[in-house]
Design a protein around this motif. Structure first.
Motif, PDB file in Angstrom:
ATOM      1  N   LEU A  92      -2.815   5.988  -1.608  1.00 44.54           N
ATOM      2  CA  LEU A  92      -3.925   6.365  -2.803  1.00 44.54           C
ATOM      3  C   LEU A  92      -4.674   7.214  -1.964  1.00 44.54           C
ATOM      4  O   LEU A  92      -5.451   7.073  -3.259  1.00 44.54           O
ATOM      5  N   GLY A  93      -5.032   7.591  -1.414  1.00 43.59           N
ATOM      6  CA  GLY A  93      -6.142   7.900  -1.062  1.00 43.59           C
ATOM      7  C   GLY A  93      -7.369   6.633  -0.913  1.00 43.59           C
ATOM      8  O   GLY A  93      -8.728   7.260  -0.450  1.00 43.59           O
ATOM      9  N   GLN A  94      -7.084   5.837  -0.984  1.00 40.46           N
ATOM     10  CA  GLN A  94      -8.297   4.440  -0.946  1.00 40.46           C
ATOM     11  C   GLN A  94      -7.672   4.172   0.421  1.00 40.46           C
ATOM     12  O   GLN A  94      -6.561   3.216   0.433  1.00 40.46           O
ATOM     13  N   GLU A  95      -8.860   3.729   1.582  1.00 40.83           N
ATOM     14  CA  GLU A  95      -8.518   2.762   2.637  1.00 40.83           C
ATOM     15  C   GLU A  95      -8.541   1.374   2.048  1.00 40.83           C
ATOM     16  O   GLU A  95      -9.352   1.006   1.511  1.00 40.83           O
ATOM     17  N   LEU A  96      -7.686   0.859   2.312  1.00 36.81           N
ATOM     18  CA  LEU A  96      -7.332  -0.966   2.002  1.00 36.81           C
ATOM     19  C   LEU A  96      -7.830  -1.650   2.778  1.00 36.81           C
ATOM     20  O   LEU A  96      -8.465  -2.767   2.463  1.00 36.81           O
ATOM     21  N   GLY A  97      -8.282  -0.868   4.016  1.00 38.47           N
ATOM     22  CA  GLY A  97      -9.272  -2.134   4.764  1.00 38.47           C
ATOM     23  C   GLY A  97     -10.885  -2.456   4.344  1.00 38.47           C
ATOM     24  O   GLY A  97     -11.776  -3.436   4.028  1.00 38.47           O
ATOM     25  N   GLY A  98     -11.166  -1.237   3.163  1.00 40.22           N
ATOM     26  CA  GLY A  98     -12.050  -1.299   3.552  1.00 40.22           C
ATOM     27  C   GLY A  98     -12.424  -2.029   1.162  1.00 40.22           C
ATOM     28  O   GLY A  98     -13.297  -2.149   0.446  1.00 40.22           O
ATOM     29  N   LEU A  99     -11.239  -1.760   0.747  1.00 40.07           N
ATOM     30  CA  LEU A  99     -11.387  -2.829  -0.518  1.00 40.07           C
ATOM     31  C   LEU A  99     -11.540  -4.588  -0.274  1.00 40.07           C
ATOM     32  O   LEU A  99     -11.116  -5.090   0.219  1.00 40.07           O
ATOM     33  N   SER A 100     -12.360  -5.102  -1.746  1.00 43.90           N
ATOM     34  CA  SER A 100     -12.129  -6.335  -1.617  1.00 43.90           C
ATOM     35  C   SER A 100     -10.886  -6.593  -2.565  1.00 43.90           C
ATOM     36  O   SER A 100     -10.245  -5.971  -2.845  1.00 43.90           O
ATOM     37  N   LEU A 142      -8.053  -4.585  -4.469  1.00 43.85           N
ATOM     38  CA  LEU A 142      -7.227  -4.431  -3.833  1.00 43.85           C
ATOM     39  C   LEU A 142      -6.053  -5.261  -4.764  1.00 43.85           C
ATOM     40  O   LEU A 142      -4.919  -4.766  -5.227  1.00 43.85           O
ATOM     41  N   THR A 143      -6.523  -5.687  -5.910  1.00 41.98           N
ATOM     42  CA  THR A 143      -5.616  -6.482  -6.873  1.00 41.98           C
ATOM     43  C   THR A 143      -5.529  -5.814  -7.370  1.00 41.98           C
ATOM     44  O   THR A 143      -4.100  -5.477  -8.503  1.00 41.98           O
ATOM     45  N   ARG A 144      -6.789  -4.914  -8.342  1.00 42.19           N
ATOM     46  CA  ARG A 144      -7.310  -4.281  -9.413  1.00 42.19           C
ATOM     47  C   ARG A 144      -5.637  -2.798  -9.127  1.00 42.19           C
ATOM     48  O   ARG A 144      -5.308  -2.372 -10.289  1.00 42.19           O
ATOM     49  N   LEU A 145      -6.347  -2.404  -7.896  1.00 43.19           N
ATOM     50  CA  LEU A 145      -4.945  -1.263  -7.415  1.00 43.19           C
ATOM     51  C   LEU A 145      -3.578  -1.602  -7.494  1.00 43.19           C
ATOM     52  O   LEU A 145      -2.725  -0.931  -7.953  1.00 43.19           O
ATOM     53  N   ARG A 146      -3.214  -2.925  -7.126  1.00 43.97           N
ATOM     54  CA  ARG A 146      -1.759  -3.481  -6.861  1.00 43.97           C
ATOM     55  C   ARG A 146      -0.954  -3.286  -8.428  1.00 43.97           C
ATOM     56  O   ARG A 146      -0.216  -3.316  -9.323  1.00 43.97           O
ATOM     57  N   LEU A 147      -2.192  -3.910  -9.882  1.00 39.22           N
ATOM     58  CA  LEU A 147      -2.008  -4.511 -11.249  1.00 39.22           C
ATOM     59  C   LEU A 147      -1.642  -2.225 -11.503  1.00 39.22           C
ATOM     60  O   LEU A 147      -0.582  -1.945 -12.128  1.00 39.22           O
ATOM     61  N   GLU A 148      -2.655  -1.529 -11.420  1.00 38.30           N
ATOM     62  CA  GLU A 148      -2.583  -0.091 -12.468  1.00 38.30           C
ATOM     63  C   GLU A 148      -1.822   1.165 -11.097  1.00 38.30           C
ATOM     64  O   GLU A 148      -0.849   1.744 -12.117  1.00 38.30           O
ATOM     65  N   ARG A 149      -1.597   0.892 -10.302  1.00 35.00           N
ATOM     66  CA  ARG A 149      -0.612   1.643  -9.429  1.00 35.00           C
ATOM     67  C   ARG A 149       0.549   1.362  -8.930  1.00 35.00           C
ATOM     68  O   ARG A 149       1.025   2.346  -8.031  1.00 35.00           O
ATOM     69  N   VAL A 150       0.221   0.488  -8.187  1.00 33.78           N
ATOM     70  CA  VAL A 150       1.704   0.049  -7.796  1.00 33.78           C
ATOM     71  C   VAL A 150       2.996  -1.202  -8.247  1.00 33.78           C
ATOM     72  O   VAL A 150       2.191  -2.003  -8.783  1.00 33.78           O
ATOM     73  N   GLY A 151       3.900  -0.582  -8.394  1.00 33.63           N
ATOM     74  CA  GLY A 151       4.482  -1.630  -8.531  1.00 33.63           C
ATOM     75  C   GLY A 151       6.139  -2.741  -7.819  1.00 33.63           C
ATOM     76  O   GLY A 151       5.885  -1.650  -6.708  1.00 33.63           O
ATOM     77  N   GLN A 199       2.577   1.805 -15.418  1.00 29.85           N
ATOM     78  CA  GLN A 199       2.887   3.249 -14.953  1.00 29.85           C
ATOM     79  C   GLN A 199       2.196   3.613 -13.600  1.00 29.85           C
ATOM     80  O   GLN A 199       1.282   4.282 -13.544  1.00 29.85           O
ATOM     81  N   PRO A 200       3.707   2.940 -12.722  1.00 34.98           N
ATOM     82  CA  PRO A 200       3.087   3.322 -10.960  1.00 34.98           C
ATOM     83  C   PRO A 200       3.172   4.161 -10.475  1.00 34.98           C
ATOM     84  O   PRO A 200       3.962   5.034 -10.510  1.00 34.98           O
ATOM     85  N   ALA A 201       1.865   4.097  -9.336  1.00 29.73           N
ATOM     86  CA  ALA A 201       2.114   5.428  -8.894  1.00 29.73           C
ATOM     87  C   ALA A 201       3.483   5.598  -8.032  1.00 29.73           C
ATOM     88  O   ALA A 201       3.750   6.820  -7.422  1.00 29.73           O
ATOM     89  N   ILE A 202       3.550   4.174  -7.160  1.00 27.80           N
ATOM     90  CA  ILE A 202       4.371   3.897  -6.354  1.00 27.80           C
ATOM     91  C   ILE A 202       5.341   3.139  -6.616  1.00 27.80           C
ATOM     92  O   ILE A 202       4.573   1.721  -6.969  1.00 27.80           O
ATOM     93  N   LEU A 203       6.852   2.747  -6.145  1.00 27.14           N
ATOM     94  CA  LEU A 203       7.129   1.296  -6.176  1.00 27.14           C
ATOM     95  C   LEU A 203       7.210   1.032  -5.208  1.00 27.14           C
ATOM     96  O   LEU A 203       8.064   1.329  -4.193  1.00 27.14           O
ATOM     97  N   LEU A 204       8.004  -0.341  -4.268  1.00 22.67           N
ATOM     98  CA  LEU A 204       7.544  -1.026  -3.285  1.00 22.67           C
ATOM     99  C   LEU A 204       8.880  -1.677  -3.463  1.00 22.67           C
ATOM    100  O   LEU A 204       8.613  -2.779  -3.973  1.00 22.67           O
ATOM    101  N   ALA A 205       9.781  -1.801  -2.925  1.00 27.90           N
ATOM    102  CA  ALA A 205      10.514  -3.200  -3.363  1.00 27.90           C
ATOM    103  C   ALA A 205      11.823  -3.375  -1.115  1.00 27.90           C
ATOM    104  O   ALA A 205      11.525  -2.620  -1.063  1.00 27.90           O
TER     105      ALA A 205
END
Lengths: 396, 223
Positions: free
Chosen positions: B68-76, B80-89, B162-168
């Motif tokens: 979602l436009g954010q480089e994961l390597g640069g995130l704490s 990352l936890t917040r991103l998974r909570l809010e944008r990823v299922g 309401q995530p932007a992407i679902l990973l299964a």
């Protein structure tokens, strides 16, 4: 939801949780008893000493009240002098001796307290009337002596004074009438005591006891500090020992320092046991749920939330076990108190286990901190679970 | 349009049972918004590892991933936890519901973590239970549900924020054929509603439903 979840998590393994709760309850009971014991007897002793409102004691030099058979000489003059001292509101003398009552062919021994009725702090009159200052024909019976002799108010008895060991003859005998029933506050359980006036007790004790007393008890004037009055009297009367209640409690504390050490050691052990129990249970629970925890981290549950949840379980376990432990501890304290206070020579009014609000709240806070600490290690392990590796290992 | 996932030359090595595993080798991949992507391949081909990397559950040994436009390597870890909570299922093969919670409570969990007000959580949970046809089992604990029911609740939980992407990861792996078909239909419906889906699967039917299929072999995209 957190508390509810913590409860349900603990109930996943009911037997395991119940056993852990029992362990925490026993450790808490031990901690509680040790807290009550560590300062209990001192507090109880201090309360007992001031229970009749007398804050100072004068006894023969180098002794504590009734610590030895030593007596104070020139008791009448010394008492008069002490009563005249500034800061002293009331002063009374007590002579402790032994007398007998002849019943059929046997002699029943009694503990006799000779008192100055206008200022005495060793008994509380329950029924009848008190002794008059110059009355040498009256006696007050304690409940055990009244029961043992089968006498009541209005009855008469012949008191036989200290026996001469060479001829086994009494120094003196006196016919006295029971004027009242009293509760002797410093007596051991079932101690057969009676109170008479000081003059009669001195006669019963024999010629050597004329004008002697075992101790004086003094009340300070309102506003005067007992310690200051004691210090001032000590300087003026160096031939006797003058102790405030605080002095006596301090000496008592010295003699019972092993009680405090034992309490400290056992109390600390109980805390260590609590940490081990709670920590072990939570570590096992975290190990079992490691896959669940990794999945929670994967869906975005923060490390802090995982940490909080595990610590909450530890806290819940400690608080529940601790609450059960309070009941268990109080029951055990009562049982142990009954055993310890039945030791011969101890005042029946002494209690070994006395609650103190400050100590109890300190113990409660310590226990809560212990619960949190016990949960921290497994909680931090849970919070730092490597998500991908754990999910990979958990895969079929 | 910016891709939801953009992976460039991603490598992943790890040690397992004293052996170095090179699970992902030089994978580059882009997933567009609203796309339904299936990743297939034999066991040990690195597809699940790739999914954990794409979802920010693990860091690549080399290369970079933008989610979602954010480089994961640069995130704490916190970000990352917040991103998974809010944008990823996430949906797992083993469902990973909390057994001590009811279906409703499991769905509420990510919303509670996000501090969504209780009333709002309740409404959203009811909607999600309806969506996965599990309203009748709302108050049943996870342990009282069948495999298919648990997976439907797990999907509802993944949709909670309401995530932007679902990973299964193998969402039908533990289910029988009939139940698997129900999950398949659910995924089809999610895609129809515009959700971006990346599904790792052995299930040919699930792969056949996807818009695009990536085959992995020995950690590489084989086609």
């Amino acid at each position: 939801m957190s508390w509810r979840r913590a409860v349900r998590d603990l109930l996943r393994h009911r037997v395991r949780t119940a056993l852990s709760l029992l362990g925490v309850a026993i450790a808490t009971a031990l901690l509680l008893d040790m807290v009550l014991l560590s300062g209990g007897i001192e507090r109880s002793f201090g309360r007992l000493l001031v229970s009749r409102g007398y804050q100072l004691r004068v006894s023969p030099r180098g002794t504590l009240p009734f610590d030895t058979d030593a007596t104070l000489d020139s008791a009448g003059q010394l008492l008069a002098a002490l009563r005249a001292e500034p800061g002293v509101a009331r002063a009374g003398a007590v002579l402790g001796t032994t007398a007998f009552v002849r019943r059929r062919q046997a002699l029943t021994p009694l503990v006799v307290y000779g008192v100055t009725p206008e200022a005495q702090g060793i008994y509380q009159l329950d029924r009848g009337r008190d002794l008059a200052p110059t009355d040498t024909t009256s006696v007050l019976l304690g409940t055990p002596s009244a029961r043992r002799l089968g006498l009541g108010i209005g009855d008469t008895l012949r008191l036989v004074g200290r026996l001469d060991p060479r001829v086994a003859a009494a120094a003196v005998t006196r016919l006295v009438t029971v004027r009242g029933l009293a509760r002797f506050v410093y007596d051991a359980k079932d101690q057969p005591s009676v109170a008479v006036t000081l003059r009669l007790a001195q006669r019963l004790a024999g010629p050597a006891a004329v004008n002697r007393a075992s101790l004086f008890m003094m009340q300070t004037t309102s506003g005067a500090r007992a310690d200051s009055v004691a210090a001032q009297l000590r300087r003026k009367y160096p031939a006797v020992s003058i102790n405030s209640v605080a002095d006596m409690v301090a000496q008592f504390r010295l003699r019972l320092s092993y009680f405090r050490q034992l309490s400290l050691i056992l109390g600390s052990i109980s805390l260590v046991v609590t940490v081990l129990l709670v920590g072990t249970l939570l570590s096992i629970a975290v190990n079992e749920r490691i896959g669940e925890i990794a999945a929670l981290r994967a869906i975005g549950i923060a490390r802090s939330s995982i940490l909080r949840q595990v610590v909450l379980e530890g806290l819940l376990l400690t608080v529940t076990g601790g609450t059960l432990g309070v009941g268990l501890g109080i029951g055990t304290a009562r049982w142990l108190d009954a055993i310890l206070t039945s030791f011969p020579g101890l005042p029946a009014a002494i209690s070994f286990f006395v609650p103190d609000a400050r100590q109890l709240s300190t113990a409660a806070i310590t226990l809560l901190i212990t619960g949190v600490l016990a949960g921290l290690l497994p909680a931090s392990r849970a919070a730092s679970t490597p998500i991908a590796a754990t999910l990979r290992n958990d895969a079929p | 349009m910016m891709p939801v996932i953009l992976a460039r030359n991603v490598d992943k090595q790890y040690r397992l049972a004293k052996q170095d595993i090179h699970a992902v080798r030089g994978v580059s991949l882009s997933v567009a918004t609203g796309e339904y992507l299936a990743v297939v391949g034999p066991s040990g081909s690195g597809k699940s590892t790739l999914l954990t990397l794409l979802g920010g559950l693990d860091q690549p040994s080399a290369g970079s991933i933008a989610l979602l436009g954010q480089e994961l390597g640069g995130l704490s870890d916190r970000a990352l936890t917040r991103l998974r909570l809010e944008r990823v299922g996430f949906v797992f093969q083993r469902f990973h519901l909390l057994p001590v919670l009811t279906a409703s409570e499991n769905i509420e969990l990510p919303m509670a973590e996000r501090r969504v007000p209780r009333a709002e959580r309740r409404v959203r949970t009811r909607e999600l239970l309806d969506y996965v046809a599990m309203s009748h089992r709302a108050d049943h604990r996870a342990t009282q549900l069948s495999g298919g029911e648990m997976q439907r609740v797990a999907i509802a939980r993944a949709l909670a924020n309401q995530p932007a992407i679902l990973l299964a990861d193998e969402p039908t792996g533990e289910l029988d054929a009939a139940t698997g078909r129900e999950i398949l239909a659910l995924f089809r419906r999610l895609h129809g509603d515009g959700l971006t889906l990346v599904v790792v699967t052995h299930d040919d039917r699930l792969a056949a439903d996807a818009q695009r299929v990536i085959h992995m072999l020995d950690g590489r995209i084989a086609g």
